[in-house]
Design an enzyme around this catalytic site. Sequence first.
Site, PDB file in Angstrom:
ATOM      1  N   ASN A   8       0.836  -1.203   0.000  1.00 25.70           N
ATOM      2  CA  ASN A   8       0.000   0.000   0.000  1.00 25.70           C
ATOM      3  C   ASN A   8       0.870   1.251   0.000  1.00 25.70           C
ATOM      4  OD1 ASN A   8      -2.029   1.872   0.265  1.00 25.70           O
ATOM      5  ND2 ASN A   8      -2.421   1.445   2.422  1.00 25.70           N
ATOM      6  N   LYS A  10      -0.070   4.250  -0.337  1.00 26.97           N
ATOM      7  CA  LYS A  10      -0.783   5.421   0.183  1.00 26.97           C
ATOM      8  C   LYS A  10      -0.581   6.588  -0.796  1.00 26.97           C
ATOM      9  CE  LYS A  10      -0.508   3.549   4.811  1.00 26.97           C
ATOM     10  NZ  LYS A  10      -0.456   3.826   6.262  1.00 26.97           N
ATOM     11  N   HIS A  93      -9.781   0.920   4.855  1.00 24.34           N
ATOM     12  CA  HIS A  93      -8.517   1.183   5.549  1.00 24.34           C
ATOM     13  C   HIS A  93      -8.782   2.154   6.692  1.00 24.34           C
ATOM     14  CE1 HIS A  93      -4.413   2.585   6.317  1.00 24.34           C
ATOM     15  NE2 HIS A  93      -4.014   1.472   5.738  1.00 24.34           N
ATOM     16  N   GLU A  95      -7.344   4.702   7.678  1.00 21.84           N
ATOM     17  CA  GLU A  95      -7.253   6.115   7.308  1.00 21.84           C
ATOM     18  C   GLU A  95      -8.516   6.590   6.615  1.00 21.84           C
ATOM     19  OE1 GLU A  95      -2.433   5.653   6.920  1.00 21.84           O
ATOM     20  OE2 GLU A  95      -3.654   5.799   5.101  1.00 21.84           O
ATOM     21  N   GLU A 161      -5.496  -4.897  10.790  1.00 18.49           N
ATOM     22  CA  GLU A 161      -4.535  -3.836  11.053  1.00 18.49           C
ATOM     23  C   GLU A 161      -4.836  -3.186  12.395  1.00 18.49           C
ATOM     24  OE1 GLU A 161      -2.893  -1.792   7.191  1.00 18.49           O
ATOM     25  OE2 GLU A 161      -4.953  -1.207   7.522  1.00 18.49           O
ATOM     26  N   GLY A 167       2.184   2.756  10.923  1.00 19.22           N
ATOM     27  CA  GLY A 167       3.048   3.914  10.742  1.00 19.22           C
ATOM     28  C   GLY A 167       3.658   4.441  12.019  1.00 19.22           C
ATOM     29  N   SER A 206       3.377  -1.700  10.391  1.00 15.27           N
ATOM     30  CA  SER A 206       4.832  -1.648  10.573  1.00 15.27           C
ATOM     31  C   SER A 206       5.508  -2.973  10.230  1.00 15.27           C
ATOM     32  CB  SER A 206       5.187  -1.210  12.002  1.00 15.27           C
ATOM     33  OG  SER A 206       4.676   0.082  12.268  1.00 15.27           O
TER      34      SER A 206
END
Length: 244
Positions: A8, A10, A93, A95, A161, A167, A206
Amino acid sequence: MKNLLALNWKMNKTPSEAQAWAEELKTQLTLGDAELAIMAPAINLQALSWFLKDSGVAIGGQDVSAHESGAYTGEISAAMLKDVGAKYAVVGHSERREYHGETDAVVATKAAQAQAGGLVPIVCVGEGLDVRERGEQVPYTLAQLRGSLAGVGADVVIAYEPVWAIGTGKTATAEDAEELAAAIRAELHTLYGEAAESIQILYGGSVKPDNIASICAKPNVNGALVGGASLKVADVVGMNDALK
């Protein structure tokens, strides 16, 4: 079951940078036992499809519209993604959920629309740090899973996740990943019966070359949704090689 490395990017890489990345990858990558798929910004997908042609590397969208077509400015439909060679589309996701207010119902609609358009949705679920600290990660994530799969067929990939590990440099242990993956697998059996055994469950958060093998060695973890480490070819090759 084959491991899937879903990369991904992003909101990173211009089309020219994506081309350079793809050309570098082709000179260094020897596919092994894992499938690779790049979840790139939509503007990069057509070029990636061309430059990675016959490489065995798949591509996918980072999102997909909940609508088939129409007056939805800025949206990208499943048909558009499919037409440029996409195999996958990420939906839900963390985000998107946090910054765009996407609910489980919206995620389910997007996943169903992806399937209707011939794509395999990668449905993301996972808890925040507050939920983890309360010890409620399993019931929280399974409720999110059920809501995000309402009306969705079994041709799906699930990405667990833990939001606190995305991140941040913090990584759930392989045991943490397996705890949730096993719970997700059991819930998928409730939803889909024996088809649950062929559904890939990815871990995201991560992931790096030095931890991916231990995570994917767990019986219910079938690959990873990789963020930051997907941007450097050396890291991608390292993760691919670690799963050989």
